[in-house]
Design a protein around this motif. Structure first.
Motif, PDB file in Angstrom:
ATOM      1  N   UNK A 188       0.831  -1.204   0.000  1.00 51.99           N
ATOM      2  CA  UNK A 188       0.000   0.000   0.000  1.00 51.99           C
ATOM      3  C   UNK A 188       0.868   1.257   0.000  1.00 51.99           C
ATOM      4  N   UNK A 189       1.898   1.235   0.870  1.00 54.81           N
ATOM      5  CA  UNK A 189       2.781   2.401   0.950  1.00 54.81           C
ATOM      6  C   UNK A 189       3.612   2.548  -0.316  1.00 54.81           C
ATOM      7  N   UNK A 190       4.044   1.423  -0.875  1.00 58.47           N
ATOM      8  CA  UNK A 190       4.842   1.496  -2.105  1.00 58.47           C
ATOM      9  C   UNK A 190       4.025   2.076  -3.245  1.00 58.47           C
ATOM     10  N   UNK A 191       2.724   1.817  -3.231  1.00 58.81           N
ATOM     11  CA  UNK A 191       1.870   2.336  -4.291  1.00 58.81           C
ATOM     12  C   UNK A 191       1.368   3.737  -4.002  1.00 58.81           C
ATOM     13  N   UNK A 192       2.037   4.452  -3.147  1.00 61.01           N
ATOM     14  CA  UNK A 192       1.693   5.851  -2.922  1.00 61.01           C
ATOM     15  C   UNK A 192       0.682   6.085  -1.823  1.00 61.01           C
ATOM     16  N   UNK A 193       0.405   5.057  -1.033  1.00 60.38           N
ATOM     17  CA  UNK A 193      -0.544   5.260   0.050  1.00 60.38           C
ATOM     18  C   UNK A 193       0.082   6.084   1.170  1.00 60.38           C
ATOM     19  N   UNK A 194      -0.763   6.671   2.002  1.00 54.55           N
ATOM     20  CA  UNK A 194      -0.271   7.454   3.128  1.00 54.55           C
ATOM     21  C   UNK A 194      -0.820   6.871   4.409  1.00 54.55           C
TER      22      UNK A 194
END
Lengths: 388, 255
Positions: A193-199
């Motif tokens: 999730x974080x790698x795909x631009x999640x915050x």
């Protein structure tokens, strides 16, 4: 760099509502837009920004207001004053099973959560199926949530987030529950999730996770921001703040200063410098200043303890020790441990004043002692040995 | 999204209220019939109540016409009072506009009772003499008036209940009084003159009288009063929504 969440001057105060009269009064004040007075201030002067792709951690003692702040960000409760603007979808994992109706089955609760999250009707069934797959709780999915274990509730809650794919994911320590298998699944999902631009907006007591997952951190203390900025800087200052207060002299109970008592406990090295750090094989010197109301030399008990396990305890009488009189009402004991055989670890030195007859322990003063060394030996104490 | 939420709470209300019981959905028909029968036995057979304006019609027809709309209204209102405080598990945990479950609950109550009413009306068309069935479509107007009034009252009371927990008790008593102030089990012609003027201030007096006049009486319909009432109901609704919106941000602090 888009701002996902902007918070200005947020405050939250819980009003006094213990009597029916107070409630009526508050009702009228609210209706006529008057300000309420008093009450319990839980948050004050909160200003912060969350930027897309830059995760934020909120750290602080229990009761500092972290969960309340999260709830305000999620829109689950409203602030008493201040403004908050949110762009993007929020997914929250707050408190075990929040919003789940215990009488309804897992499946029904998923449907309700999907409705509350605004998932469109189209493909809803396949989305619910995906959630059920992620949760992986078998036939429990069709049983009332009240029968679930806390681990199952977390699984259910998390599965919703994996399908709704929010712009900002908010979680507070909820991943501490749940078996290791599931934790691994969650961490893997959060990672991607974080790698795909999640915050991520994370509330945690784990300094490790704060530093690993988040770019920024804010430290909440009693509802106010004590420090905010880079997550490493803030979390290290937070840690050392709490470690320092543990290092101060701890005195238990109410001191009766008219009786024999210890005024000071000092841990010194061979150069008579005060230090909390001693090397194995060094000399350890402990000086204890004791007060005597009647000018007679009080007795003293000394103990060295490691994590509540007593290493060595002794009293002044055993050594026929006579303290030095340094003033009308004060004596000083000096205890020298030559060539300290304690191995590296954190210890606590405890001293207790006693009456001159050495019959009663009167008070209790402690100081931490850390022993250091380059030896690879392990254990508490080195034993003399000859090898051949 | 709001529509989805509404559907969700609407279905939940119906399930909670009716499908949990053994009688299930048939309770919607059975309960009013039982009450109706009791009232008929007591007021018609025992007390010998008569309706001067509708002599040929029979008391029970007159009673049935006013009874179901009243049940729809009073049940909807009373049930909605605790709609917010009941949702304790959601307040402070979910971001939802609490007007939705209140309106959904009122809609569910109304829908079920009106279905029962329709069945009664069909029965009356078939078996009652002197029944102006051509006027039946006109009933939509008073029914909608009662529905909107229930929503306005329900929203106001539900938000009040969060702060003043006696609201529910107070309203159940008021409802009993309200019932007797509406010409359901009597016709207004038997009232002394002073009372006749008082009951006209009851907002439900107008729609119920409209129904009676449209279906079983030879008199003109009170269009003017209906218009004034509709306007007043809308104003009440406006203020009710405003009050709810003003109080709802603080629900979590008082729940």
């Amino acid at each position: 760099m888009s701002t996902l969440i902007k918070i200005k001057n947020i405050a939250k105060t819980y009003p006094n509502i213990n009597t029916a009269g107070n409630r009526m009064k508050s009702l009228f004040l609210l209706l006529f837009n008057k300000k309420l007075v008093g009450g319990n201030s839980v948050l004050k002067d909160i200003n912060l920004k969350i930027i897309k792709g830059e995760s934020l951690a909120i750290i602080g003692k229990n009761g500092a207001g972290k969960s309340t702040l999260l709830k305000i960000i999620c829109g689950v409760i409203k602030s008493t004053s201040g403004s908050i603007s949110v762009t993007g979808k929020i997914g929250a994992l707050l408190e075990l099973g929040s919003g789940f109706h215990p009488e309804y089955t897992g499946r029904e609760n998923l449907k309700m959560s999907a409705a509350l999250a605004g998932l469109p009707r189209k493909n809803l069934d396949s989305k619910i199926t995906k959630m059920i797959e992620f949760a992986d709780i078998g036939e429990y999915i069709d049983q009332p949530v009240k029968n679930y274990s806390s681990g199952m509730v977390v699984r259910l809650g998390f599965s919703i987030v994996t399908v709704t794919n929010p712009d900002i994911l908010i979680t507070d320590e909820v991943l501490a529950v749940g078996d290791t298998d599931f934790q691994r699944k969650c961490i893997a999902w959060i990672d991607s999730y974080l790698k795909n631009g999640g915050t991520l907006l994370l509330v945690s007591h784990s300094i490790y996770h704060v530093q690993k997952l988040c770019k920024h951190a804010i430290w909440l203390e009693n509802g106010r921001i004590k420090k905010q900025g880079d997550s490493f800087a803030v979390s290290q200052e937070y840690q050392s703040f709490y470690e320092k207060s543990e290092g101060d002299v701890v005195v238990s109970g109410d001191k009766d200063i008219t009786n024999y008592h210890i005024d000071d406990l000092r841990i010194l090295n061979v150069n008579l410098d005060e230090t909390p750090l001693i090397d194995t094989y060094e000399d350890l010197i402990i000086k204890v200043k004791v007060f005597s109301p009647d000018g007679r030399a009080p007795g003293m008990a000394l103990g060295i303890v490691r994590k509540d396990i007593p290493i060595y305890g002794t009293i002044s009488e055993t050594h026929k020790a006579k303290p030095t009189k340094i003033s009308l009402h004060h004596f000083e004991y000096t205890i020298k441990f030559k060539n300290l055989k304690l191995l590296p670890a954190d210890y606590t030195v405890k001293a207790h004043a006693m009456d001159p007859e050495c019959l009663r322990l009167i008070d209790d003063v402690e100081k931490p002692l850390r022993v250091h060394s380059k030896t690879t030996d392990m254990g508490v104490v080195e034993l003399d040995s000859e090898w051949s | 999204m709001n529509l989805e939420l509404f559907n969700y709470f609407f279905k939940r209300e119906i399930k909670d209220k009716y499908l949990g019981n053994i009688a299930g959905i048939s309770w919607v028909f059975i309960q009013p019939i039982i009450t109706l029968t009791i009232y008929w036995i007591v007021f018609d057979k025992i007390f010998g109540q008569r309706i001067p304006e509708a002599e040929e019609i029979g008391f029970i027809v007159y009673l049935a016409l006013g009874f179901w709309p009243w049940m729809a209204f009073s049940e909807a209102v009373v049930r909605s009072i605790t709609m917010v405080t009941d949702k304790k598990d959601l307040i402070g945990k979910i971001d939802v506009d609490f007007k939705i479950p209140v309106v959904a609950s009122i809609s569910a109550s109304f829908s079920l009772n009106i279905i029962g009413y329709i069945v009664v009306l069909i029965g009356l068309v078939l078996f009652a003499n002197k029944f102006y069935y051509l006027n039946l479509p006109l009933l939509i107007i008073p029914i909608i008036q009662l529905y909107v009034l229930a929503i306005a009252l329900g929203l106001f009371l539900a938000s009040l209940q969060v702060f003043i927990r006696d609201t529910l008790q107070f309203m159940t008593t008021i409802m009993t009084l309200w019932f007797f102030m509406t010409p359901i089990i009597y016709s207004e012609s038997i009232l002394p003159d002073g009372y006749k003027t008082i009951i006209q201030f009851n907002p439900i007096y107008t729609p119920i009288t409209f129904i009676h006049k449209a279906l079983i009486m030879d008199s003109s319909l009170p269009w003017y009063q209906m218009g004034v009432l509709s306007f007043s109901i809308l104003i009440f609704l406006f203020f009710s929504i405003k009050i709810f919106n003003k109080l709802s941000p603080s629900f979590d602090e008082y729940i």
